[in-house]
Design a protein around this motif. Structure first.
Motif, short mmCIF file in Angstrom:
data_model
loop_
_atom_site.label_atom_id
_atom_site.label_comp_id
_atom_site.label_asym_id
_atom_site.label_seq_id
_atom_site.Cartn_x
_atom_site.Cartn_y
_atom_site.Cartn_z
N GLU A 15 42.29 24.64 43.26
CA GLU A 15 41.09 25.18 43.88
C GLU A 15 41.25 25.16 45.38
O GLU A 15 41.95 24.32 45.93
N GLY A 16 40.65 26.09 46.02
CA GLY A 16 40.71 26.13 47.48
C GLY A 16 40.49 27.54 47.96
O GLY A 16 40.44 28.48 47.17
N PRO A 17 40.39 27.70 49.27
CA PRO A 17 40.09 29.02 49.82
C PRO A 17 41.22 30.03 49.63
O PRO A 17 40.98 31.22 49.66
N GLY A 18 42.45 29.58 49.42
CA GLY A 18 43.58 30.49 49.29
C GLY A 18 43.91 30.87 47.86
O GLY A 18 44.91 31.53 47.61
N THR A 19 43.08 30.46 46.88
CA THR A 19 43.38 30.72 45.48
C THR A 19 42.19 31.41 44.82
O THR A 19 41.07 30.93 44.91
N ARG A 20 42.48 32.54 44.17
CA ARG A 20 41.45 33.26 43.43
C ARG A 20 42.08 33.86 42.18
O ARG A 20 43.28 34.12 42.15
N PHE A 21 41.22 34.13 41.19
CA PHE A 21 41.69 34.71 39.93
C PHE A 21 40.69 35.77 39.46
O PHE A 21 39.48 35.58 39.58
N ALA A 22 41.22 36.88 38.96
CA ALA A 22 40.38 37.91 38.36
C ALA A 22 41.14 38.51 37.18
O ALA A 22 42.37 38.60 37.21
N ALA A 23 40.43 38.91 36.14
CA ALA A 23 41.05 39.50 34.96
C ALA A 23 40.12 40.55 34.37
O ALA A 23 38.91 40.51 34.56
N CYS A 24 40.73 41.49 33.65
CA CYS A 24 39.93 42.48 32.94
C CYS A 24 40.68 42.94 31.70
O CYS A 24 41.91 42.95 31.66
N GLY A 25 39.90 43.29 30.68
CA GLY A 25 40.47 43.88 29.47
C GLY A 25 40.56 45.38 29.63
O GLY A 25 39.70 46.00 30.28
N LEU A 26 41.61 45.97 29.08
CA LEU A 26 41.83 47.40 29.22
C LEU A 26 42.12 48.03 27.86
O LEU A 26 42.74 47.41 27.00
N SER A 27 41.70 49.26 27.71
CA SER A 27 41.98 50.00 26.49
C SER A 27 43.45 50.40 26.49
O SER A 27 44.11 50.39 27.52
N GLY A 28 43.95 50.78 25.37
CA GLY A 28 45.34 51.19 25.26
C GLY A 28 45.52 52.69 25.31
O GLY A 28 46.43 53.21 24.70
N ASP A 29 44.67 53.37 26.05
CA ASP A 29 44.76 54.83 26.10
C ASP A 29 45.38 55.30 27.41
O ASP A 29 45.85 54.51 28.21
#
Length: 153
Positions: A15-29
């Motif tokens: 954790e800290g100001p220099g660490t971030r995470f993002a994710a998303c699900g995507l279709s297979g089209d």
């Protein structure tokens, strides 16, 4: 460049100001690569990572295209409407881009046919990232990852 399977790591996300995470699900089209590019661009711009936006967007697009083309093709499990996942992990000035698909085939860097319209995706990933590789496939599939740093941009 790293072009081999990564050993699974057991770590806590620092954790800290220099660490971030993002994710998303995507279709297979056919829209998956475009959606991945847009998600990557908007996320990295929001994080202030303007120096890596272009390279990371291209890398993610190539990884998604391969996941749709090869990862879904050899999938043995029942596919949901979101069979692909994109994750972005920011750590200081580097972004780890990861695409997970249900396939068990591993990426193979081949000599491209220079007259063909396709077949250079892994070469593009290799040239725009600091390193790349994949997790060993299991019953859930695999993840292909690439590390893109501001130093290369």
């Amino acid at each position: 460049m790293t072009t081999h399977p990564a050993t699974p790591l057991d770590f806590d996300l620092p954790e800290g100001p220099g660490t971030r995470f993002a994710a998303c699900g995507l279709s297979g089209d056919l829209h998956a690569a475009g959606a991945a590019r847009q998600f990557t661009r908007s996320t990295l711009c929001e994080w202030g990572m303007l120096r890596v936006v272009d390279n990371a967007s291209i890398v993610v697009s190539e990884m998604l295209t391969n996941a749709v083309r090869y990862g879904l093709e050899d999938a043995t499990c029942a596919l949901s409407d979101r069979p692909l996942w994109l994750g972005l992990l920011l750590r200081d000035t580097s972004v780890l881009c990861t695409v997970a698909d249900p396939g068990t085939g591993i990426p193979v860097l081949k000599e491209p046919d220079w007259l063909a319209e396709s077949g250079r995706g892994l070469h593009i990933i290799d040239s725009l990232s600091d390193s790349w590789g994949w997790t060993p496939p299991d019953e859930a599939g695999k993840s292909v990852w690439a590390l893109v740093s501001a130093a290369r941009a």
